[in-house]
Design an enzyme around this catalytic site. Structure first.
Site, PDB file in Angstrom:
ATOM      1  N   LYS A  13       0.829  -1.212   0.000  1.00 23.44           N
ATOM      2  CA  LYS A  13       0.000   0.000   0.000  1.00 23.44           C
ATOM      3  C   LYS A  13       0.864   1.263   0.000  1.00 23.44           C
ATOM      4  O   LYS A  13       0.622   2.192  -0.751  1.00 23.44           O
ATOM      5  CB  LYS A  13      -0.930   0.031   1.231  1.00 23.44           C
ATOM      6  CG  LYS A  13      -1.898  -1.139   1.310  1.00 23.44           C
ATOM      7  CD  LYS A  13      -2.899  -0.964   2.445  1.00 23.44           C
ATOM      8  CE  LYS A  13      -2.285  -0.900   3.821  1.00 23.44           C
ATOM      9  NZ  LYS A  13      -1.596  -2.155   4.238  1.00 23.44           N
ATOM     10  N   ARG A  88      -9.626   0.858   9.123  1.00 27.31           N
ATOM     11  CA  ARG A  88      -9.167  -0.492   9.415  1.00 27.31           C
ATOM     12  C   ARG A  88     -10.219  -1.325  10.137  1.00 27.31           C
ATOM     13  O   ARG A  88      -9.986  -2.509  10.396  1.00 27.31           O
ATOM     14  CB  ARG A  88      -7.939  -0.401  10.302  1.00 27.31           C
ATOM     15  CG  ARG A  88      -6.632  -0.811   9.608  1.00 27.31           C
ATOM     16  CD  ARG A  88      -5.559  -0.616  10.611  1.00 27.31           C
ATOM     17  NE  ARG A  88      -4.355  -1.305  10.389  1.00 27.31           N
ATOM     18  CZ  ARG A  88      -3.256  -0.746   9.848  1.00 27.31           C
ATOM     19  NH1 ARG A  88      -3.305   0.465   9.375  1.00 27.31           N
ATOM     20  NH2 ARG A  88      -2.152  -1.415   9.801  1.00 27.31           N
ATOM     21  N   ARG A 123      11.543  -6.153   5.212  1.00 30.76           N
ATOM     22  CA  ARG A 123      11.391  -4.737   4.847  1.00 30.76           C
ATOM     23  C   ARG A 123      12.222  -3.824   5.745  1.00 30.76           C
ATOM     24  O   ARG A 123      12.198  -3.939   6.965  1.00 30.76           O
ATOM     25  CB  ARG A 123       9.904  -4.376   4.954  1.00 30.76           C
ATOM     26  CG  ARG A 123       9.587  -2.968   4.544  1.00 30.76           C
ATOM     27  CD  ARG A 123       8.132  -2.807   4.269  1.00 30.76           C
ATOM     28  NE  ARG A 123       7.291  -2.989   5.440  1.00 30.76           N
ATOM     29  CZ  ARG A 123       5.968  -2.802   5.440  1.00 30.76           C
ATOM     30  NH1 ARG A 123       5.361  -2.458   4.333  1.00 30.76           N
ATOM     31  NH2 ARG A 123       5.273  -2.981   6.535  1.00 30.76           N
ATOM     32  N   ARG A 156      11.088  -1.640  11.104  1.00 29.87           N
ATOM     33  CA  ARG A 156       9.996  -1.326  12.031  1.00 29.87           C
ATOM     34  C   ARG A 156       9.839  -2.492  12.997  1.00 29.87           C
ATOM     35  O   ARG A 156       9.863  -3.644  12.589  1.00 29.87           O
ATOM     36  CB  ARG A 156       8.703  -1.134  11.244  1.00 29.87           C
ATOM     37  CG  ARG A 156       8.593   0.230  10.647  1.00 29.87           C
ATOM     38  CD  ARG A 156       7.462   0.314   9.676  1.00 29.87           C
ATOM     39  NE  ARG A 156       6.251  -0.339  10.158  1.00 29.87           N
ATOM     40  CZ  ARG A 156       5.106  -0.339   9.486  1.00 29.87           C
ATOM     41  NH1 ARG A 156       5.030   0.262   8.316  1.00 29.87           N
ATOM     42  NH2 ARG A 156       4.042  -0.939   9.974  1.00 29.87           N
ATOM     43  N   ARG A 167       0.098  -9.557  12.983  1.00 29.70           N
ATOM     44  CA  ARG A 167      -0.539  -8.441  12.274  1.00 29.70           C
ATOM     45  C   ARG A 167      -1.437  -8.947  11.153  1.00 29.70           C
ATOM     46  O   ARG A 167      -2.480  -8.377  10.867  1.00 29.70           O
ATOM     47  CB  ARG A 167       0.521  -7.483  11.733  1.00 29.70           C
ATOM     48  CG  ARG A 167       1.314  -6.848  12.864  1.00 29.70           C
ATOM     49  CD  ARG A 167       2.368  -5.910  12.342  1.00 29.70           C
ATOM     50  NE  ARG A 167       1.781  -4.685  11.846  1.00 29.70           N
ATOM     51  CZ  ARG A 167       2.180  -4.046  10.766  1.00 29.70           C
ATOM     52  NH1 ARG A 167       3.150  -4.518  10.046  1.00 29.70           N
ATOM     53  NH2 ARG A 167       1.601  -2.922  10.410  1.00 29.70           N
TER      54      ARG A 167
HETATM   55  P1  AMP Z   1       0.611   0.511   9.508  1.00 36.05           P
HETATM   56  O1  AMP Z   1       1.875   1.245   9.284  1.00 36.05           O
HETATM   57  O2  AMP Z   1      -0.515   1.066   8.690  1.00 36.05           O
HETATM   58  O3  AMP Z   1       0.752  -0.965   9.303  1.00 36.05           O
HETATM   59  O4  AMP Z   1       0.184   0.738  11.035  1.00 36.05           O
HETATM   60  C1  AMP Z   1       1.037   0.362  12.107  1.00 36.05           C
HETATM   61  C2  AMP Z   1       0.214   0.207  13.376  1.00 36.05           C
HETATM   62  O5  AMP Z   1      -0.417   1.440  13.697  1.00 36.05           O
HETATM   63  C3  AMP Z   1      -0.907  -0.802  13.310  1.00 36.05           C
HETATM   64  O6  AMP Z   1      -0.469  -2.125  13.577  1.00 36.05           O
HETATM   65  C4  AMP Z   1      -1.846  -0.279  14.388  1.00 36.05           C
HETATM   66  O7  AMP Z   1      -1.360  -0.603  15.682  1.00 36.05           O
HETATM   67  C5  AMP Z   1      -1.716   1.220  14.221  1.00 36.05           C
HETATM   68  N1  AMP Z   1      -2.710   1.773  13.267  1.00 36.05           N
HETATM   69  C6  AMP Z   1      -2.438   2.402  12.085  1.00 36.05           C
HETATM   70  N2  AMP Z   1      -3.565   2.793  11.476  1.00 36.05           N
HETATM   71  C7  AMP Z   1      -4.584   2.392  12.279  1.00 36.05           C
HETATM   72  C8  AMP Z   1      -5.997   2.477  12.192  1.00 36.05           C
HETATM   73  N3  AMP Z   1      -6.614   3.047  11.138  1.00 36.05           N
HETATM   74  N4  AMP Z   1      -6.726   1.949  13.206  1.00 36.05           N
HETATM   75  C9  AMP Z   1      -6.134   1.375  14.274  1.00 36.05           C
HETATM   76  N5  AMP Z   1      -4.808   1.249  14.410  1.00 36.05           N
HETATM   77  C10 AMP Z   1      -4.026   1.748  13.420  1.00 36.05           C
END
Ligand code: AMP
Length: 210
Positions: A13, A88, A123, A156, A167
């Protein structure tokens, strides 16, 4: 154009959002990046969400929805945006719908789960410019160093292999139901997320031009 990129962690994404930004000038809104910045800055929000993110759980809807609303109200979103990582949950999608922001399309990037875990755990990102590398498919010229600005690359904590599988499970349970939600609204486009990023980008542009 207001676009949602849907897809599990590691589906690409962020990579595709950056391509859309480069071509169309519409900002990538990554709630994950915003939360990581809050954690790094040690803000009140960062202190709250840090342990939740480290445990691969979702941040509660009542925390994330206002962060999203504040971000899309900014001037750079006037022409549109690409949402990467929001919504999400169904509750977040309903909040978005009720906010009056009209979404033009939802692109779901589909990648088998075993490929995702492999991708995610290899990554590396540049903490300075955000460039994304992969130790197998797109390694930097020098191991651990960003090609663009020479900064030390970091992994990360939630991309580490032991948390990657968790995840994926959270995605399947909480976020995958959004596909049905948006299909019912006639907005969903499914795109094969396997292959070269440029080819996937072409496929995305094709469905968007329909
Ligand atoms: P990402 O980089 O989008 O994979 O997000 C990393 C982490 O941030 C996720 O595993 C969640 O803990 C939190 N997070 C990011 N976006 C959201 C969202 N829209 N709703 C809830 N948690 C989020």
């Amino acid at each position: 154009m207001r676009l949602i990129l849907l897809g599990p962690p590691g589906a690409g994404k962020g990579t595709q959002a950056k391509k859309l930004l480069a071509e169309f000038g519409i900002p990538q809104i990554s709630t994950g990046d915003m939360l990581r910045a809050a954690v790094a800055a040690g803000t009140e929000l960062g202190k709250k969400v840090g342990p939740i993110m480290a445990a691969s759980q979702l941040v509660p809807d009542e925390l994330i929805v206002p962060i999203f609303a504040e971000r899309v109200a900014k001037a750079d979103c006037a022409k549109g945006y690409v949402l990467d990582g929001f919504p999400r949950t169904i509750a977040q999608a309903l909040a978005l719908e009720n906010s009056g922001q009209r979404i033009d399309a939802v692109v779901s990037l589909e990648v088998p789960v075993d490929v995702l875990i492999e991708r995610q755990s290899g990554r590396w990102t540049c903490p300075k410019c955000g460039s994304i590398y992969h130790q197998k498919s797109s390694p930097p010229k020098q191991v651990g160093v960003c090609d663009r600005d020479g900064a030390a690359l970091s992994q990360r904590s939630d991309d580490k292999p032991e948390v990657a599988a968790k995840r994926q499970e959270v995605y399947r349970a909480e976020t995958a139901p959004l596909k049905e939600f948006y299909a019912q609204r006639g907005l969903l486009h499914v795109v094969d997320g396997l292959g070269e990023p440029d080819a996937i980008y072409m496929a995305i542009k094709k469905v968007l031009s329909r």
